[in-house]
Design a protein around this motif. Sequence first.
Motif, PDB file in Angstrom:
ATOM      1  N   ASP A   4      -1.141 -15.184  -8.774  1.00 22.26           N
ATOM      2  CA  ASP A   4      -0.493 -15.233  -7.646  1.00 22.26           C
ATOM      3  C   ASP A   4       0.985 -14.552  -7.876  1.00 22.26           C
ATOM      4  O   ASP A   4       1.337 -13.650  -6.858  1.00 22.26           O
ATOM      5  N   SER A   5       1.784 -14.736  -8.842  1.00 26.30           N
ATOM      6  CA  SER A   5       3.111 -14.356  -9.046  1.00 26.30           C
ATOM      7  C   SER A   5       3.108 -12.526  -9.386  1.00 26.30           C
ATOM      8  O   SER A   5       3.927 -11.889  -8.643  1.00 26.30           O
ATOM      9  N   SER A   6       2.221 -12.253 -10.302  1.00 26.36           N
ATOM     10  CA  SER A   6       1.863 -10.865 -10.414  1.00 26.36           C
ATOM     11  C   SER A   6       1.603 -10.091  -9.318  1.00 26.36           C
ATOM     12  O   SER A   6       1.991  -9.154  -8.941  1.00 26.36           O
ATOM     13  N   ARG A   7       0.387 -10.679  -8.494  1.00 22.85           N
ATOM     14  CA  ARG A   7      -0.009 -10.022  -7.406  1.00 22.85           C
ATOM     15  C   ARG A   7       1.252 -10.101  -6.239  1.00 22.85           C
ATOM     16  O   ARG A   7       1.199  -8.994  -5.895  1.00 22.85           O
ATOM     17  N   GLU A   8       1.964 -10.867  -6.002  1.00 22.69           N
ATOM     18  CA  GLU A   8       2.864 -10.773  -5.197  1.00 22.69           C
ATOM     19  C   GLU A   8       3.989  -9.765  -5.786  1.00 22.69           C
ATOM     20  O   GLU A   8       4.378  -8.951  -4.873  1.00 22.69           O
ATOM     21  N   ALA A   9       4.265  -9.756  -6.913  1.00 23.52           N
ATOM     22  CA  ALA A   9       5.247  -8.571  -7.292  1.00 23.52           C
ATOM     23  C   ALA A   9       4.693  -7.044  -7.088  1.00 23.52           C
ATOM     24  O   ALA A   9       5.302  -6.358  -6.658  1.00 23.52           O
ATOM     25  N   LEU A  10       3.242  -7.072  -7.477  1.00 26.46           N
ATOM     26  CA  LEU A  10       2.741  -5.900  -7.177  1.00 26.46           C
ATOM     27  C   LEU A  10       2.607  -5.512  -5.679  1.00 26.46           C
ATOM     28  O   LEU A  10       2.625  -4.296  -5.430  1.00 26.46           O
ATOM     29  N   GLY A  11       2.372  -6.509  -4.891  1.00 26.45           N
ATOM     30  CA  GLY A  11       2.558  -6.037  -3.274  1.00 26.45           C
ATOM     31  C   GLY A  11       3.651  -5.707  -3.094  1.00 26.45           C
ATOM     32  O   GLY A  11       3.805  -4.614  -2.029  1.00 26.45           O
ATOM     33  N   THR A  12       4.699  -6.246  -3.386  1.00 20.46           N
ATOM     34  CA  THR A  12       5.992  -5.631  -2.976  1.00 20.46           C
ATOM     35  C   THR A  12       6.273  -4.097  -3.595  1.00 20.46           C
ATOM     36  O   THR A  12       6.559  -3.233  -2.938  1.00 20.46           O
ATOM     37  N   THR A  13       5.833  -3.845  -4.869  1.00 20.48           N
ATOM     38  CA  THR A  13       6.114  -2.608  -5.416  1.00 20.48           C
ATOM     39  C   THR A  13       5.050  -1.700  -4.750  1.00 20.48           C
ATOM     40  O   THR A  13       5.518  -0.352  -4.478  1.00 20.48           O
ATOM     41  N   MET A  14       3.825  -1.900  -4.603  1.00 19.63           N
ATOM     42  CA  MET A  14       2.761  -0.729  -3.974  1.00 19.63           C
ATOM     43  C   MET A  14       3.280  -0.613  -2.728  1.00 19.63           C
ATOM     44  O   MET A  14       2.836   0.460  -2.188  1.00 19.63           O
ATOM     45  N   GLU A  15       3.680  -1.548  -2.008  1.00 18.56           N
ATOM     46  CA  GLU A  15       4.541  -1.183  -0.317  1.00 18.56           C
ATOM     47  C   GLU A  15       5.060   0.153  -0.561  1.00 18.56           C
ATOM     48  O   GLU A  15       5.331   0.869   0.478  1.00 18.56           O
ATOM     49  N   LEU A  16       5.913   0.292  -1.501  1.00 13.25           N
ATOM     50  CA  LEU A  16       6.743   1.698  -1.683  1.00 13.25           C
ATOM     51  C   LEU A  16       5.823   2.753  -2.301  1.00 13.25           C
ATOM     52  O   LEU A  16       6.000   3.694  -1.878  1.00 13.25           O
ATOM     53  N   LEU A  17       5.404   2.285  -3.315  1.00 10.65           N
ATOM     54  CA  LEU A  17       4.667   3.448  -4.414  1.00 10.65           C
ATOM     55  C   LEU A  17       3.519   3.835  -3.681  1.00 10.65           C
ATOM     56  O   LEU A  17       2.923   4.985  -3.978  1.00 10.65           O
ATOM     57  N   ARG A  18       2.888   3.242  -2.430  1.00  6.79           N
ATOM     58  CA  ARG A  18       1.716   3.802  -1.807  1.00  6.79           C
ATOM     59  C   ARG A  18       2.170   4.762  -0.601  1.00  6.79           C
ATOM     60  O   ARG A  18       1.421   4.889   0.195  1.00  6.79           O
ATOM     61  N   THR A  19       3.342   4.760  -0.069  1.00  6.53           N
ATOM     62  CA  THR A  19       3.944   5.436   1.022  1.00  6.53           C
ATOM     63  C   THR A  19       3.786   6.829   0.814  1.00  6.53           C
ATOM     64  O   THR A  19       4.720   7.558  -0.062  1.00  6.53           O
ATOM     65  N   ASP A  20       2.850   7.461   1.597  1.00  2.90           N
ATOM     66  CA  ASP A  20       2.572   8.654   1.413  1.00  2.90           C
ATOM     67  C   ASP A  20       3.860   9.754   1.744  1.00  2.90           C
ATOM     68  O   ASP A  20       4.252  10.838   0.925  1.00  2.90           O
ATOM     69  N   ARG A  21       4.651   9.518   2.533  1.00  2.00           N
ATOM     70  CA  ARG A  21       5.771  10.209   2.832  1.00  2.00           C
ATOM     71  C   ARG A  21       6.780  10.274   1.757  1.00  2.00           C
ATOM     72  O   ARG A  21       7.542  11.106   1.526  1.00  2.00           O
ATOM     73  N   LEU A  22       6.857   9.139   1.174  1.00  2.00           N
ATOM     74  CA  LEU A  22       7.963   9.029  -0.025  1.00  2.00           C
ATOM     75  C   LEU A  22       7.279   9.392  -1.696  1.00  2.00           C
ATOM     76  O   LEU A  22       8.002   9.548  -2.470  1.00  2.00           O
ATOM     77  N   THR A  23       6.127   9.408  -1.670  1.00  2.00           N
ATOM     78  CA  THR A  23       5.517   9.570  -3.104  1.00  2.00           C
ATOM     79  C   THR A  23       4.566  10.918  -3.071  1.00  2.00           C
ATOM     80  O   THR A  23       4.061  11.378  -2.042  1.00  2.00           O
ATOM     81  N   LEU A  24       4.348  11.252  -4.279  1.00  2.00           N
ATOM     82  CA  LEU A  24       3.208  12.275  -4.560  1.00  2.00           C
ATOM     83  C   LEU A  24       1.778  12.088  -4.525  1.00  2.00           C
ATOM     84  O   LEU A  24       1.614  10.823  -5.189  1.00  2.00           O
ATOM     85  N   SER A  25       0.970  12.748  -3.906  1.00  2.00           N
ATOM     86  CA  SER A  25      -0.626  12.377  -4.009  1.00  2.00           C
ATOM     87  C   SER A  25      -1.063  13.064  -5.300  1.00  2.00           C
ATOM     88  O   SER A  25      -0.423  13.850  -5.792  1.00  2.00           O
ATOM     89  N   PRO A  26      -2.360  12.519  -5.492  1.00  2.00           N
ATOM     90  CA  PRO A  26      -2.912  13.213  -6.872  1.00  2.00           C
ATOM     91  C   PRO A  26      -2.985  14.809  -6.691  1.00  2.00           C
ATOM     92  O   PRO A  26      -2.886  15.536  -7.541  1.00  2.00           O
ATOM     93  N   ARG A  27      -3.401  15.156  -5.390  1.00  2.00           N
ATOM     94  CA  ARG A  27      -3.559  16.671  -5.009  1.00  2.00           C
ATOM     95  C   ARG A  27      -2.340  17.204  -5.447  1.00  2.00           C
ATOM     96  O   ARG A  27      -2.195  18.312  -6.121  1.00  2.00           O
ATOM     97  N   GLN A  28      -1.066  16.796  -4.942  1.00  2.00           N
ATOM     98  CA  GLN A  28       0.207  17.546  -5.296  1.00  2.00           C
ATOM     99  C   GLN A  28       0.617  17.362  -6.683  1.00  2.00           C
ATOM    100  O   GLN A  28       1.032  18.263  -7.468  1.00  2.00           O
ATOM    101  N   LEU A  29       0.248  16.365  -7.369  1.00  2.00           N
ATOM    102  CA  LEU A  29       0.493  16.432  -8.765  1.00  2.00           C
ATOM    103  C   LEU A  29      -0.492  17.180  -9.486  1.00  2.00           C
ATOM    104  O   LEU A  29      -0.021  17.670 -10.575  1.00  2.00           O
ATOM    105  N   ARG A  30      -1.600  17.423  -9.139  1.00  2.00           N
ATOM    106  CA  ARG A  30      -2.421  18.469  -9.814  1.00  2.00           C
ATOM    107  C   ARG A  30      -1.776  20.020  -9.684  1.00  2.00           C
ATOM    108  O   ARG A  30      -1.973  20.742 -10.697  1.00  2.00           O
ATOM    109  N   ARG A  31      -1.267  20.200  -8.621  1.00  2.00           N
ATOM    110  CA  ARG A  31      -0.581  21.451  -8.465  1.00  2.00           C
ATOM    111  C   ARG A  31       0.753  21.607  -9.262  1.00  2.00           C
ATOM    112  O   ARG A  31       1.059  22.624  -9.832  1.00  2.00           O
TER     113      ARG A  31
END
Length: 438
Positions: free
Chosen positions: A236-263
Motif C-alpha cells: 500500500d505505501s509503495s503503491r501510494e508513492a508510485l501513484g503520486t509519482t506517476m501522476e506527474l511522470l505520465r503527463t504527456d505534456r510534461l514528459t517525453l514519449s517513447p517515440r520522442q526518446l527514439r528520435r
Amino acid sequence: MRRAASFVCAVVLASMLAACTSDDEPTPDPVGTKDDPVKLSFMTYGPDEEVEAYESIVEDFNETHDGVEVKLHHVDNQDAALRALRAGVNPDVFLLARRDLAEIVRDQRNQPVDELLDSRGVDFGDYYKRDALQAFSLDDRLQCMPYGVSPMVIYYNTNLIDFETMKEQGLPAPGPESTSWNFEQFSAAADYATRRGTKGVYVAASLQGLAPFVYSGGGQVFDDPKEPTTLTLSDDSSREALGTTMELLRTDRLTLSPRQLRRKSALQRFKEGKLGMIAGYRDLVPELRKTPSLSFDVMPMPAIESSRTVGTTTGLCMSSEPSSVSAAADFIVDAISTESVSRVAEAGYLVPSNNEVAESDAFLQPDRLPAHPEVFNKSVRDIVISPPDVDLKRLEQVIHPGIYRLFYARILNIEAVTESIDEASRSVVGAGENSTDE
C-alpha cells in the motif's frame, strides 16, 4: 550468512578488528628492492580524464616506493571489470562497483581491508562517509575501501526554471539558495519549464529511476534490506508513492514519449535546452560542461514525505592472493589519500568518499557549474543502500515490461501492474545466489 555491518563504526574499532583476526599463519610477503621490485597490478575503469589521474598516482607511488612497481590496467567500464574478474584476471588491487561486491566476496576473489588499513593509520571515523563504509561492509568486515559515492539528483536548466521568478508568480518553489524541495515544487518546476518544443522533466523508466520516489513516499522497494525475496511495489505505501509519482511522470505534456526518446535521447534534449529537468548522477557534470551555452544546476531528488535517493558506489579492493599483501595495502592507502583522490576528483566525475576532498575545491570547483555542488554531498546521506545479493542489472531486465507499462500504458491499472512487477522480481530477488550470466 552474509549480512552488512549494522553500524559501520564497528569496523574502525581496534578491539573489534582484533577479534576478527584469522588464526591462520600468514604467508610471508616478498620483500622488493629497487633492482628487483615487487610487481603489483591495479585495474581500474573510467573516462580518459580519470585514467590520466590514476596514471599520475601510480607514477608517483612508483617513484617514492623503491621496492614496489605498480602497473595500471584500464578497462572500459564496471561491466568490463567484472567480466575480467570472472574470467580469472587477478589484479592485486582493483576498482569495483558495489553492485558486484557480493559476487566477488562469494567467489573469494578479494580479502577484507579493514585490519590492514587500520594498522596503517587510516582514520575511518570522520574522514569517510558512513553510508559508503556500510555499503562495502559484508560478513561484518570492510571488504573494500570506499572510493566514490554518487547519489541520484535532479539536474535542471536554469534558463528554463527560475525559482525566484516562480515564487514572484505565486508558484510553489524553493528559495534561490535552497538545497531541498518537495514534490509539489518539483511538479510546479516541470510545468513551468514546459513550453512549445520543450518538455519539463525526464526520469528513466527503470526501478532505479522510481526507487527514490518510492522511498521518499514512505514505501519500500524490497521486502527485506538484507535478505530480500521480492520487490514490494504492490504494498500500500509503495503503491501510494508510485501513484503520486506517476501522476506527474505520465503527463504527456510534461514528459517525453517513447517515440520522442527514439528520435533523440533525453540527455541530448537537455543539452540543447529542450528539457527542463533530468535525473542523473555526478558523471553527467563533465558531459554537460562541454555545452558552453547550457546553464544548469542540481537539486536533490524531491521529497514526497522525506528526502531519499539511490546511488552508485565504488571501492578499492585487494585480491585474495596479491603479489604482496603489505605492498598492496600500502598502495591502497596512497590511492585514498587526500592528494591522490583530489587528482581524480578534479576530473569532475567523482563524488569522493573522502570527506576532506568532498568538501574541498578539488571537488566543489566553485568557479564551474553546477552552482550548488554541495547537493551531492548532502544527498549522500539520503541514499538507501540496495540489498547486497541482488543482481540489479538482471532485475531491471526481468521487470522492465512492467515498469514500461507504469510509464507508458494508455490506461494504467496500477494495482495489477505493481503486482505483476513484484511477481516477476522473485525469479531474481528470491533466487538465492545470482546468475553470473551477462
